[in-house]
Design a protein around this motif. Structure first.
Motif, mmCIF file in Angstrom:
data_model
loop_
_atom_site.group_PDB
_atom_site.id
_atom_site.type_symbol
_atom_site.label_atom_id
_atom_site.label_comp_id
_atom_site.label_asym_id
_atom_site.label_seq_id
_atom_site.Cartn_x
_atom_site.Cartn_y
_atom_site.Cartn_z
ATOM 1 N N ALA A 147 0.782 -1.261 0.006
ATOM 2 C CA ALA A 147 -0.064 0.017 -0.019
ATOM 3 C C ALA A 147 0.889 1.434 0.119
ATOM 4 C CB ALA A 147 -0.958 -0.101 1.120
ATOM 5 N N LEU A 148 1.787 1.154 0.835
ATOM 6 C CA LEU A 148 2.825 2.406 0.868
ATOM 7 C C LEU A 148 3.610 2.560 -0.585
ATOM 8 C CD1 LEU A 148 4.707 4.450 2.294
ATOM 9 C CD2 LEU A 148 6.287 2.677 2.817
ATOM 10 N N LEU A 149 3.928 1.625 -1.004
ATOM 11 C CA LEU A 149 4.593 1.791 -2.366
ATOM 12 C C LEU A 149 3.651 2.100 -3.651
ATOM 13 C CD1 LEU A 149 7.039 -1.268 -2.232
ATOM 14 C CD2 LEU A 149 7.473 0.807 -1.874
ATOM 15 N N GLY A 150 2.524 1.613 -3.419
ATOM 16 C CA GLY A 150 1.291 1.925 -4.240
ATOM 17 C C GLY A 150 0.762 3.452 -4.203
ATOM 18 N N LEU A 151 0.889 4.086 -3.060
ATOM 19 C CA LEU A 151 0.484 5.493 -2.794
ATOM 20 C C LEU A 151 1.618 6.345 -3.352
ATOM 21 C CD1 LEU A 151 -1.009 5.194 0.887
ATOM 22 C CD2 LEU A 151 -2.127 5.834 -1.472
ATOM 23 N N ARG A 152 2.739 5.807 -3.231
ATOM 24 C CA ARG A 152 3.945 6.614 -3.721
ATOM 25 C C ARG A 152 3.966 6.593 -5.051
ATOM 26 N NH1 ARG A 152 6.215 11.102 -3.039
ATOM 27 N NH2 ARG A 152 8.247 10.988 -4.528
ATOM 28 N N ILE A 153 3.543 5.506 -5.715
ATOM 29 C CA ILE A 153 3.403 5.486 -7.275
ATOM 30 C C ILE A 153 2.401 6.526 -7.631
ATOM 31 C CG2 ILE A 153 2.844 4.018 -9.230
ATOM 32 C CD1 ILE A 153 4.049 1.740 -7.845
ATOM 33 N N ARG A 154 1.497 6.593 -6.994
ATOM 34 C CA ARG A 154 0.351 7.659 -7.460
ATOM 35 C C ARG A 154 0.964 9.012 -7.543
ATOM 36 N NH1 ARG A 154 -5.654 6.055 -6.187
ATOM 37 N NH2 ARG A 154 -5.994 7.452 -7.582
ATOM 38 N N VAL A 155 1.617 9.311 -6.238
ATOM 39 C CA VAL A 155 2.372 10.650 -6.083
ATOM 40 C C VAL A 155 3.343 10.967 -7.422
ATOM 41 C CG1 VAL A 155 3.710 12.074 -4.752
ATOM 42 C CG2 VAL A 155 1.945 10.772 -3.766
ATOM 43 N N ARG A 156 4.166 9.894 -7.554
ATOM 44 C CA ARG A 156 5.067 10.153 -8.670
ATOM 45 C C ARG A 156 4.517 10.128 -9.976
ATOM 46 N NH1 ARG A 156 10.748 9.138 -8.709
ATOM 47 N NH2 ARG A 156 10.159 8.560 -10.795
ATOM 48 N N SER A 157 3.219 9.583 -10.153
ATOM 49 C CA SER A 157 2.603 9.521 -11.440
ATOM 50 C C SER A 157 2.143 11.032 -12.048
ATOM 51 C CB SER A 157 1.575 8.544 -11.525
ATOM 52 O OG SER A 157 0.244 8.993 -10.950
ATOM 53 N N GLY A 158 2.008 11.952 -10.875
ATOM 54 C CA GLY A 158 1.452 13.109 -10.996
ATOM 55 C C GLY A 158 -0.039 13.243 -10.904
ATOM 56 N N THR A 159 -0.545 12.086 -10.597
ATOM 57 C CA THR A 159 -2.324 11.920 -10.593
ATOM 58 C C THR A 159 -2.451 12.208 -9.255
ATOM 59 O OG1 THR A 159 -2.209 9.733 -10.500
ATOM 60 C CG2 THR A 159 -2.626 10.576 -12.475
ATOM 61 N N ALA A 160 -1.647 12.418 -8.281
ATOM 62 C CA ALA A 160 -1.987 12.405 -6.877
ATOM 63 C C ALA A 160 -2.867 13.573 -6.339
ATOM 64 C CB ALA A 160 -0.812 12.722 -5.804
ATOM 65 N N GLY A 161 -3.690 13.596 -5.700
ATOM 66 C CA GLY A 161 -4.764 14.667 -5.523
ATOM 67 C C GLY A 161 -5.691 13.996 -4.347
ATOM 68 N N ALA A 162 -6.921 14.449 -4.556
ATOM 69 C CA ALA A 162 -7.989 13.946 -3.631
ATOM 70 C C ALA A 162 -7.967 12.520 -3.546
ATOM 71 C CB ALA A 162 -9.235 14.489 -4.160
ATOM 72 N N GLU A 163 -7.716 11.828 -4.773
ATOM 73 C CA GLU A 163 -8.009 10.548 -4.798
ATOM 74 C C GLU A 163 -6.828 9.776 -3.633
ATOM 75 O OE1 GLU A 163 -7.035 11.628 -7.842
ATOM 76 O OE2 GLU A 163 -8.876 12.292 -8.195
ATOM 77 N N THR A 164 -5.589 10.278 -3.723
ATOM 78 C CA THR A 164 -4.606 9.653 -2.951
ATOM 79 C C THR A 164 -4.802 9.981 -1.498
ATOM 80 O OG1 THR A 164 -2.988 9.964 -5.123
ATOM 81 C CG2 THR A 164 -1.903 9.653 -2.677
ATOM 82 N N THR A 165 -5.238 11.063 -1.279
ATOM 83 C CA THR A 165 -5.522 11.707 -0.118
ATOM 84 C C THR A 165 -6.651 10.803 0.487
ATOM 85 O OG1 THR A 165 -4.894 13.782 -0.369
ATOM 86 C CG2 THR A 165 -6.269 13.725 1.511
ATOM 87 N N GLY A 166 -7.440 10.385 -0.255
ATOM 88 C CA GLY A 166 -8.716 9.626 0.113
ATOM 89 C C GLY A 166 -8.319 8.297 0.402
#
Length: 178
Positions: A147-166
Motif C-alpha cells: 500500500a505504501l509503495l502504491g501510494l507513492r507510485i500515485r504521487v510520482r505519476s502526477g495523478t495524486a490529489g484527492a484520490e490519493t488523500t482519500g
C-alpha cells in the motif's frame, strides 16, 4: 602514483542516486551522468567501473541514507496507521522510496544483485510494519508495504490529489479498526 581524485565520491554517489530516482537507470545516459555529476567520463569509469557500478553504489546509498531512516520512522510510530502516515508525511513525502521503487520495477527483474538489495529493503519495510511475532509470507505487513509503495507510485505519476488523500485516509481507518 596517480593524480588525486578531483571529486567527492560520496557526493557524486548521492547526486547520482537523485538522478536515478528521478529518471531510472535506463532513463539516464552516461553523457547525462558526466554532465550532471561534473565528473569526467574516465574518472567515472575508473572509480565505479561502469554505469551499473555507479547505479549499485547509488542504490546502496539510497537504501542506507533514505530508506533506512524511513523504516526507523515507521518502527517508532504508534501503530501501522501512524507508521504509514510517518512514511508518507515526512519532509520528503515518501520520496525516499523512489529509487527503491524504480529498482524493483526496472532493474531487479534483470539484475540479481539489484534484486537482492530490493528484496532486503522490502523485507525491512515489512518488518517495520509488522506487529511483534512471525510474519511468514508478508501477511498484513506485506500488504502495508504494498500500500505504501502504491501510494507513492500515485504521487510520482502526477495523478495524486484527492484520490490519493482519500486512499490514504481510508487505509488509515481500516488500520485503526484492526
Amino acid at each position: 602514483m596517480g593524480r588525486p581524485r578531483g571529486f567527492d565520491e560520496a557526493e557524486v554517489v548521492r547526486r547520482a542516486a537523485g538522478l536515478f530516482a528521478g529518471r531510472s537507470y535506463d532513463g539516464v545516459s552516461i553523457d547525462e551522468l558526466v554532465t550532471h555529476l561534473g565528473v569526467h567520463r574516465n574518472s567515472l569509469y575508473k572509480t565505479f567501473g561502469s554505469k551499473r557500478g555507479l547505479y549499485l553504489a547509488a542504490l546502496r546509498w539510497s537504501l542506507e541514507h533514505e530508506v533506512t531512516p524511513l523504516i526507523e520512522r515507521i518502527r517508532e510510530a504508534g501503530g501501522p496507521a501512524e507508521g504509514l502516515d510517518g512514511a508518507l508525511g515526512g519532509a520528503d513525502g515518501g520520496a525516499a522510496l523512489d529509487l527503491l521503487l524504480l529498482a524493483a520495477a526496472e532493474r531487479a527483474p534483470a539484475d540479481p544483485e539489484v534484486a537482492t538489495l530490493v528484496t532486503g529493503a522490502l523485507a525491512a519495510l515489512d518488518s517495520a510494519f509488522a506487529a511483534p511475532g512471525p510474519t511468514e509470507g508478508g501477511g498484513p505487513a506485506g500488504a502495508l508495504t504494498a500500500a505504501l509503495l502504491g501510494l507513492r507510485i500515485r504521487v510520482r505519476s502526477g495523478t495524486a490529489g484527492a484520490e490519493t488523500t482519500g486512499s490514504r485516509a481510508a487505509l488509515a481507518r481500516l488500520l485503526d479498526r484492526h
